[in-house]
Write an enzyme that holds these catalytic residues in place. Structure first.
Site, PDB file in Angstrom:
ATOM      1  N   HIS A   2       0.828  -1.224   0.000  1.00  0.00           N
ATOM      2  CA  HIS A   2       0.000   0.000   0.000  1.00  0.00           C
ATOM      3  C   HIS A   2       0.858   1.269   0.000  1.00  0.00           C
ATOM      4  CE1 HIS A   2      -3.877  -2.136   0.824  1.00  0.00           C
ATOM      5  NE2 HIS A   2      -3.067  -2.995   1.424  1.00  0.00           N
ATOM      6  N   ASN A  43     -10.278  -3.039   2.496  1.00  0.00           N
ATOM      7  CA  ASN A  43      -9.977  -3.042   1.073  1.00  0.00           C
ATOM      8  C   ASN A  43     -11.256  -2.832   0.271  1.00  0.00           C
ATOM      9  OD1 ASN A  43      -7.198  -3.483   1.229  1.00  0.00           O
ATOM     10  ND2 ASN A  43      -7.369  -5.714   1.072  1.00  0.00           N
ATOM     11  N   TYR A 103       0.925  -3.919  12.138  1.00  0.00           N
ATOM     12  CA  TYR A 103       0.861  -2.497  11.760  1.00  0.00           C
ATOM     13  C   TYR A 103       1.694  -1.603  12.669  1.00  0.00           C
ATOM     14  CZ  TYR A 103      -2.589  -3.839   8.315  1.00  0.00           C
ATOM     15  OH  TYR A 103      -3.205  -4.411   7.236  1.00  0.00           O
TER      16      TYR A 103
END
Ligand code: HDD
Length: 748
Positions: free
Chosen positions: A128, A201, A415
């Site tokens: 991304h 998404n 993350y």
């Protein structure tokens, strides 16, 4: 105690709150300071407060807060300075010993400038990397307090500020926008109980079931490690090698090979939370939930040939589209809907709701609309906001909880971990774009780039020296849903995870004819780029488990005989609840925006009917479409009585960039256009891509010269007399595209 009643939560009636006073101090009742704050909080330097240190924060106030206003900088009317605030006399030349002499080491001004420049880049996201973002708000339609304590859903009309980033997955930061790829749809809600990130998404399922395989998947799709190719593309050996050995990817591959993977605009794609999450209400009761974002502008896609051409003509196509729409006040909007069901419901499904390669068909659990998302402000600074924003699947708030989806489990770790190297340390949550609007109080301290000036001598808990603060909020805080756990410690998958094809077939069955055709074409294209024949064969053998016609057409397109079907993991598959779900077709999602923001080219040259062009442009603008005059070059063109100003040219803006085209009347002008191969190519691309086309009067000559068949024109190919056609054009344009004219191979 904290006041948790719904009505007492601060509202964010508009985004201005993000910068306003309301954001710079905690809301009344959200933090309980020690009885006598001065005893515990004040320091010796308090009395020396000056303009720089400012007044001591108020009781319970957090220094990192204050929205974005405290970090905004404007240079209007300001002299240049160094980073230390020293005024600059000369920003042109380095300091030298003599005009032709050596530069001097003591030139701290040059050195500061170059040193800063040398470090202006940070690592890009491993996935991304390429994305664009905007600010806005989420507004709840109604209270969901029976289902969840999550504060954005506390009551009807409540607004929560958000920052939303859309992205491609595989390409590097500078790669094209229109690659065939999944799109990220990451929403950061700045709620009054902390940040909630719904990192989703535009496709509701994923390639793999377990985070253990994520690095393999990403290594397979990224440019191949020996030569660094191809960029932003899955059409290469390593990707297809991997996915054809991972039959669980079949369902996702169907979506990725459909037009979903080449959206027309970030504004025109759905978003999904993908995993099954939990709603938990104030009584601790839980339901399972799936999140769906649906664009008001409809879900629309490009076609492959168009996507390829756009990537050359405007690699920033989606970034520009989002930016321009927001600048024009055409705020993109989505409706959030939830599918809510119980653990008992989930038990009965033929698939496992913890398996991220499965959807919950809308036929099983209907969608319940719960609010809307509006993006109404572009970032001030791409790097500070869009690049530095750190989304995190672990960021949930009271009322939202995880399930044991093994893909989600890995994400909960990944993350924060990735931000530590990407953003350079553990304090990335203090970057203005990441800082919550809710107060932050804990004993985490120090580390790279620390901003907060934590006051007082206490950095531990329990304490008595700090009056026991900051203190635990018990049930008022985040309490995990007490999900019972049983079983042996082992590596493996539940039984239902072994069924890989039912929903791939469901997706295929639910597509219209032209959507199926595009899926076949995409498999053919991608696999034609694979150089190892065995990988092509293996993929086709996998497709035989989805649909025989699909596998047959792909095999034919590759010139190979139909291989045996890939052996299935399960001898007998569970019977699916549904074999057709109309909601899965793009055609089921036209949206409500009609022609608004659609880009229409009016081809112009000296000698076209200028008055006719102006009146068409006016009619388009009135309907909310954007008319662009595309000439042989930009600038004024003499058309007799009227002067047209071409704002684009057939050189800088080819046909693939527009949703429709109009060729005006005026034989002399049309003949001039016909002498320009680029104008003919413009029309051919418009035709090939199924766009709405209209030729007025003599404009027909240009269409004929472009060899576009006019014998049986479809609804999107209009031949009209001068002075008419605007309404017909607009209603054809509202249909987005006219796939009925498609042939394989393309006739034009
Ligand atoms: Fe991820 C970024 C979405 C699986 C690890 N992911 C990232 C972004 C989105 C998603 C939208 C970009 C956020 C932004 O705009 O900054 N990812 C998903 C979805 C997944 C998914 C919908 C499956 C359902 N991701 C996934 C797994 C892992 C990761 C299984 C690792 C175990 N994802 C990451 C990451 C990234 C990331 C490495 C890269 C940059 C970042 O996080 O901030 O941590």
């Amino acid at each position: 105690a904290l006041d948790q009643t719904a009505g007492a939560f601060p509202h964010n009636p508009d985004k201005a709150q993000e910068y306003g006073d309301a954001a710079s101090c905690p809301h009344a009742g959200h933090h309980q300071a020690p009885a006598d704050a001065s005893v515990h909080a004040s320091t010796l330097s308090e009395t020396n407060a000056n303009e720089k240190t400012g007044a001591p924060p108020g009781a319970g106030e957090n220094a990192v807060q204050g929205g974005l206003s405290r970090v905004r900088a404007d240079d209007d009317g300001q002299p240049l300075s160094t980073n230390q605030g020293v005024p600059l006399a000369d920003n042109q030349s380095s300091l030298k010993a003599g005009l032709r002499g050596p530069a001097l080491l003591k030139d701290f001004i040059l050195r500061e400038k170059i040193t800063h420049f040398d470090h202006e880049r940070i690592p890009e996201r491993i996935v991304h990397a390429r994305g664009s973002a905007a600010h806005g708000y989420f507004e709840a339609y109604e209270s969901l307090s029976d289902l969840t304590a999550a504060t954005p859903f506390a009551e009807a009309g409540k607004r929560t500020p958000v920052f939303v980033r859309f992205s491609t997955v595989a390409g590097e930061r500078g790669s094209k926008d229109t690659a065939r790829d999944v799109r990220g749809f990451a929403v950061k809600f700045y709620t009054d109980q902390g940040n909630w990130d719904l990192v989703g998404n535009n496709i509701p399922v994923f390639f793999i079931q377990d985070a253990m395989k994520f690095p393999d998947l990403v290594h397979a799709v990224k440019p191949e490690p020996h030569h660094g190719m191809p960029q932003a593309a899955s059409a290469h050996d390593t990707f297809w090698d991997f996915v054809s050995l991972m039959p669980e990817s079949t369902h996702m591959l169907m979506w990725a090979m459909s037009d979903r993977a080449i959206p027309r605009s970030y504004r025109m794609m759905q978003g999904f939370g993908v995993h099954t999450f939990r709603f938990v209400n104030a009584q601790g009761e839980s339901r399972l939930v799936k999140f769906h974002w649906s664009p008001v502008a409809g879900t629309h896609s490009l076609v492959w040939d168009e996507a390829v051409k756009i990537s050359g003509a405007d690699p920033d196509f989606h970034r520009r589209d989002l930016w321009e729409a927001i600048e024009a006040g055409e705020y993109p909007e989505w409706e959030l809907a939830v599918q809510v069901f119980t653990d008992e419901d989930a038990e009965r499904f033929s698939f496992d709701v913890l398996d991220a390669t499965k959807i919950v068909p809308e036929e099983l659990v209907p969608l319940r609309p719960v609010g809307r998302l509006v993006l109404d402000r572009n970032p001030d600074n791409f790097f500070a906001e869009t690049e530095q924003v750190a989304f995190c699947a672990a960021h949930v708030i009271p009322g939202i909880d995880f399930t044991d989806d093994p893909l989600l489990a890995g994400r909960i770790h990944s993350y924060v971990d990735t931000q530590i190297s990407r953003l350079g340390g553990p304090n990335f949550h203090e970057l203005p774009i990441n800082a919550p609007l809710a107060p932050v109080h804990n004993n985490q301290r120090d580390g790279m780039h620390r901003q907060t000036l934590n006051r007082g001598r206490v950095a531990y808990e329990p304490n008595s020296l700090g009056g026991g603060c900051p203190f635990q909020s018990g049930k008022m805080g985040f309490v995990p849903f007490p999900e019972p756990v049983a079983g042996d410690t082992l590596r493996g998958k539940p039984e239902k995870f072994a069924e890989h094809y039912n929903q791939a077939t469901l997706f295929w069955n639910s597509q219209t004819e032209f959507e199926q055709r595009h899926i076949v074409d995409a498999f053919r294209f991608e696999l034609s780029k694979v150089t190892v024949p065995a990988i092509r064969v293996r993929t086709v053998s996998m497709l035989r488990n989805v649909d025989e016609a699909l596998a047959g057409k792909v095999a034919k397109g590759l010139g190979i005989p139909l291989p045996d079907p890939m052996p299935r993991a399960l001898e007998t598959s569970p019977e699916p609840e549904t074999t057709h779900s109309p909601a899965l077709s793009l055609t089921a999602r036209p949206g409500k925006a009609g022609v608004r923001t659609r880009q229409v080219a009016i081809l112009v040259h000296e000698g076209v009917d200028g008055a006719g062009v102006q009146s068409l442009a006016k009619a388009l603008a009135k309907a909310g479409a954007i008319a662009r005059l595309v000439g042989p070059r930009v600038g004024p063109l003499d058309t007799g009585k009227t002067r047209l100003d071409a704002d684009a040219s057939v050189e800088n803006s080819p046909g693939a960039l527009f949703d429709g085209v109009i060729v005006p009347d005026g034989q002399i002008g049309v003949d001039r256009l016909a002498a320009d191969g680029r104008a003919l190519e413009f029309l051919r691309d418009q035709y090939r891509h199924g766009k709405t086309m209209m030729a007025v009067g003599a404009g027909r000559t240009l269409v004929e010269r472009a060899d576009i068949p006019l014998a049986n024109p479809d609804d999107g190919l209009l031949l009209v007399d001068a002075g008419s056609g605007a309404d017909a054009f607009l209603s054809a344009l509202a249909r987005h595209r006219h796939p009925e004219r498609e042939t394989d191979p393309p006739a034009v």
